[in-house]
Design an enzyme around this catalytic site. Structure first.
Site, mmCIF file in Angstrom:
data_model
loop_
_atom_site.group_PDB
_atom_site.id
_atom_site.type_symbol
_atom_site.label_atom_id
_atom_site.label_comp_id
_atom_site.label_asym_id
_atom_site.label_seq_id
_atom_site.Cartn_x
_atom_site.Cartn_y
_atom_site.Cartn_z
ATOM 1 N N LEU A 1 0.826 -1.198 0.000
ATOM 2 C CA LEU A 1 0.000 0.000 0.000
ATOM 3 C C LEU A 1 0.868 1.259 0.000
ATOM 4 O O LEU A 1 1.792 1.374 0.790
ATOM 5 C CB LEU A 1 -0.913 0.017 1.229
ATOM 6 C CG LEU A 1 -1.811 -1.208 1.436
ATOM 7 C CD1 LEU A 1 -2.600 -1.059 2.727
ATOM 8 C CD2 LEU A 1 -2.738 -1.397 0.251
ATOM 9 N N LYS A 2 0.529 2.193 -0.861
ATOM 10 C CA LYS A 2 1.191 3.492 -0.859
ATOM 11 C C LYS A 2 0.358 4.439 -0.010
ATOM 12 O O LYS A 2 -0.845 4.609 -0.265
ATOM 13 C CB LYS A 2 1.330 4.039 -2.278
ATOM 14 C CG LYS A 2 2.208 3.209 -3.191
ATOM 15 C CD LYS A 2 2.451 3.902 -4.516
ATOM 16 C CE LYS A 2 1.186 4.053 -5.343
ATOM 17 N NZ LYS A 2 0.670 2.786 -5.849
ATOM 18 N N LYS B 1 8.340 -8.653 -0.256
ATOM 19 C CA LYS B 1 8.027 -7.340 0.297
ATOM 20 C C LYS B 1 9.293 -6.531 0.534
ATOM 21 O O LYS B 1 9.401 -5.362 0.121
ATOM 22 C CB LYS B 1 7.248 -7.518 1.607
ATOM 23 C CG LYS B 1 7.114 -6.263 2.441
ATOM 24 C CD LYS B 1 6.254 -5.210 1.763
ATOM 25 C CE LYS B 1 6.047 -4.021 2.703
ATOM 26 N NZ LYS B 1 5.215 -2.984 2.106
ATOM 27 N N ASN C 1 10.633 -3.041 -1.683
ATOM 28 C CA ASN C 1 10.905 -1.740 -1.078
ATOM 29 C C ASN C 1 12.382 -1.375 -1.161
ATOM 30 O O ASN C 1 12.736 -0.204 -1.342
ATOM 31 C CB ASN C 1 10.432 -1.723 0.376
ATOM 32 C CG ASN C 1 8.935 -1.470 0.485
ATOM 33 O OD1 ASN C 1 8.283 -1.154 -0.491
ATOM 34 N ND2 ASN C 1 8.403 -1.637 1.677
ATOM 35 N N GLY D 1 11.481 8.913 3.381
ATOM 36 C CA GLY D 1 11.154 8.685 4.783
ATOM 37 C C GLY D 1 9.967 7.759 4.871
ATOM 38 O O GLY D 1 9.743 6.920 4.004
ATOM 39 N N CYS E 1 7.996 2.637 5.783
ATOM 40 C CA CYS E 1 8.379 1.418 5.049
ATOM 41 C C CYS E 1 9.834 1.406 4.599
ATOM 42 O O CYS E 1 10.609 0.549 5.028
ATOM 43 C CB CYS E 1 7.463 1.244 3.839
ATOM 44 S SG CYS E 1 5.741 0.875 4.267
ATOM 45 N N LYS F 1 12.693 1.527 7.371
ATOM 46 C CA LYS F 1 12.615 0.345 8.240
ATOM 47 C C LYS F 1 12.959 -0.936 7.476
ATOM 48 O O LYS F 1 13.687 -1.799 7.982
ATOM 49 C CB LYS F 1 11.215 0.244 8.837
ATOM 50 C CG LYS F 1 10.980 -0.988 9.709
ATOM 51 C CD LYS F 1 9.637 -0.885 10.427
ATOM 52 C CE LYS F 1 8.458 -1.062 9.490
ATOM 53 N NZ LYS F 1 8.287 -2.455 9.029
ATOM 54 N N LYS G 1 5.697 12.532 2.550
ATOM 55 C CA LYS G 1 5.199 12.590 1.178
ATOM 56 C C LYS G 1 3.812 13.215 1.210
ATOM 57 O O LYS G 1 3.197 13.315 2.280
ATOM 58 C CB LYS G 1 5.136 11.186 0.552
ATOM 59 C CG LYS G 1 4.190 10.237 1.274
ATOM 60 C CD LYS G 1 4.111 8.883 0.591
ATOM 61 C CE LYS G 1 3.288 8.950 -0.672
ATOM 62 N NZ LYS G 1 3.027 7.606 -1.235
#
Length: 445
Positions: free
Chosen positions: A157-158, A211, A215, A264, A267, A270, A328
Site C-alpha cells: 500500500l502506498k 516485500k 521496497n 522517509g 516502510c 525500516k 510525502k
C-alpha cells in the site's frame, strides 16, 4: 466469510475496511481501548484519503466491527490476519514481539481449523516463529488435535493511495504451506481480482522476501537518482534531462527516478534496515543497500548545507519557512521525514523556523513541540522569512503567488542576494522564480 484483523494501524484498518467493503464480515481487534472507542465513534486515527467514509459506511452496514477482545474477534473467523506494528530494534532488525504475542494469544483462543496470516511486514522465517508460538499455546491447552495453517500476505500500500491500491492491486502476493490455505486466500482475494487476476502464489519464505526486496529496490532507485543529482550539480549537468534520458530506456523506466531531499515514512527506512540485518544474521553483507541508506541519510541534510552556503556559513538569527512536513503528500506521516532532520539542523544553527503542512501540523506538534512556529498557510509561513524550503510536494504548493510570498518575506538589503527558495523536490522553475525576485536552488540543476 468471517475475517479477523489483529491491529488497527495503517495496514490493519485499510485491509479490514476494504475486505468489509467487498461483503465480508470483518472484526478489527486492537488492545488500545481509546483507539477502538474512537473508531466506533467514527474517528479515524490516521489520515488516508477516502478511508473515513469507507469505514463509516461498512460500520453502519454491520460488516465492519471493532473490539478490544481477541477472543471475540476470532471466535468465528476463518482467517486471522496479523497486522500489528513491527518497529525496528536498535540493530535495525524488525521487532517481532507484538507479532509473537498475538500468535500466543491466537493459540490460546482458537478451537478449530483456522488460517493464520502474517500481514505485517516481517523478515523471512517469521511465519515459522508464529506457527511455533500458536502450536505451543494449543499444546498447553491439550488441543494437539486442532489444526491450522500459516500464510504470508505482504502489503504493498502506498500512503495517500492505499484504498485504490487495495481495491485495484497491481499484484497480490500470497505465500502458503498447503492447498487448503491457498484455496482460502484465493477466495478472499477473488473480489479484488475479477478484472485482472494478478495473484501470485508462492512458498512462505519467498512471499516474506518479496516485500523487502520490492521496497529495497525502490529505495535504491531513489538514492541512485539523488547521487546522480548531486553529481550533476558538480559537473553542470541538468538532472531533469538526465532523468528523462535514462527513463526513456524501457529496461529502466521512469518511476522512482525523481531526485529529492531523501525518502522517509514507515516502510523504506525500516525495511532497508531490516533486510540488511537479516543478511547480517546469515553472514552476508548487503553492500548496495548499506550505500542506499548512507546516501539517503546524507540527502536529508542537503538543503541545510545549501542554505548555509547561501548565507555565508551561518544561519544564526535568520528565519526559515518550511513548506511541507509529512514525508510525502496525502499523508500526515512524519516517520523518518526529511523535515524533522531539517528542523533539527536549523534550530541547532540558531535559525527561527516557521512551518506549514496541509495535514501534518498536529503530528509535528506531537514530535517537535513548541520549538517552531506553526503557520496557517504557506503565505503565513513565509511572513518575515529570509528563506523558503520546499520539503513536501503538496499540490497546493505547486503554483503559489510568488509576488504575495515575496511581499511577506523579510526584505533583503541592497547588497544582498534575492531571498532564496530551496526546492527539495524540483517542482519549481528557476527562470520563473528568478523573474519573481528569488534566488533558486534545486537539486542537480
Amino acid at each position: 466469510m468471517n475475517i479477523a484483523i489483529i491491529g488497527t494501524g495503517y495496514v490493519g484498518l485499510v485491509t479490514g475496511t476494504c475486505f468489509a467493503d467487498m461483503g465480508m464480515n470483518v472484526t478489527c481487534v486492537d488492545n488500545n481501548t481509546a483507539k477502538i472507542d474512537s473508531l466506533k465513534e467514527g474517528v479515524i486515527p490516521i489520515y488516508e484519503p477516502g478511508l473515513a467514509p469507507l469505514v463509516q459506511k461498512n460500520y453502519e452496514a454491520g460488516r465492519l466491527s471493532f473490539s478490544t477482545s481477541l477472543q471475540e474477534g476470532v471466535a468465528k473467523a476463518e482467517a486471522i490476519f496479523i497486522a500489528v506494528n513491527t518497529p525496528p530494534d536498535e540493530d535495525g532488525s524488525a521487532d517481532l514481539s507484538h507479532v509473537l504475542a498475538v500468535a500466543r494469544e491466537i493459540g490460546e483462543t482458537i478451537t478449530g481449523y483456522t488460517l493464520v496470516v502474517t500481514k505485517s511486514t516481517v523478515p523471512v522465517g517469521t511465519a515459522e516463529l508464529v506457527k511455533a508460538e500458536v502450536r505451543k499455546s494449543l499444546d498447553a491447552r491439550g488441543l494437539q488435535h486442532v489444526d491450522f495453517d500459516m500464510a504470508a500476505n505482504p502489503e504493498f500500500l502506498k500512503e495517500g493511495a492505499a484504498i485504490k491500491d487495495f481495491m485495484s492491486p497491481d499484484r497480490v502476493v500470497v505465500g502458503v504451506e498447503s492447498d487448503r490455505a491457498s484455496r482460502i486466500m484465493k477466495r478472499i482475494y477473488r473480489p479484488f481480482l475479477i478484472a485482472s487476476d494478478r495473484l501470485l502464489v508462492t512458498d512462505i519464505p519467498s512471499a516474506e522476501m518479496i516485500k523487502y526486496a520490492a521496497n529495497a529496490m525502490l529505495a535504491t532507485r531513489i538514492s541512485f537518482m539523488n547521487d546522480i543529482a548531486n553529481l550533476c550539480d558538480l559537473v553542470g549537468a541538468n538532472v531533469e534531462m538526465v532523468r528523462k534520458g535514462i527513463g526513456s530506456d524501457a529496461r529502466i523506466g521512469t518511476k522512482f527516478l525523481y531526485p529529492g531531499c531523501g525518502y522517509g515514512g514507515s516502510c523504506f527506512p525500516k525495511d532497508v534496515k531490516a533486510i540488511i540485518s537479516t543478511a547480517r544474521q546469515h553472514g552476508y553483507d548487503m553492500r548496495v543497500l548499506r550505500a542506499v541508506e548512507e546516501v539517503n541519510e546524507a540527502q536529508k541534510h542537503l538543503l541545510f548545507h545549501k542554505l548555509m552556503a547561501h548565507f555565508g556559513g551561518s544561519a544564526q538569527g535568520i528565519t526559515v519557512a518550511l513548506w511541507g512536513l509529512a514525508f510525502k503528500p496525502e499523508t500526515d506521516d512524519m516517520r523518518q521525514a526529511p523535515a524533522l532532520v531539517l528542523i533539527e539542523n536549523l534550530l541547532s544553527a540558531g535559525a527561527n523556523v516557521r512551518v506549514y503542512d496541509p495535514v501534518a501540523m498536529n503530528e509535528c506538534r506531537r514530535l517537535v513541540g513548541d520549538k517552531v512556529h506553526y503557520a496557517d498557510n504557506i503565505y503565513d509561513a513565509a511572513k518575515g522569512a529570509d528563506a523558503i524550503m520546499l520539503v513536501t510536494e503538496w499540490k497546493e504548493f505547486r503554483m503559489p503567488s510568488w509576488s504575495a510570498v515575496l511581499a511577506g518575506m523579510h526584505p533583503a538589503g541592497p547588497d544582498m542576494a534575492p531571498p532564496p527558495v530551496f526546492d527539495g523536490r524540483n517542482i519549481y522553475d528557476r527562470t520563473e522564480l528568478g523573474a519573481a525576485g528569488f534566488s533558486y536552488y534545486g537539486l542537480g540543476k
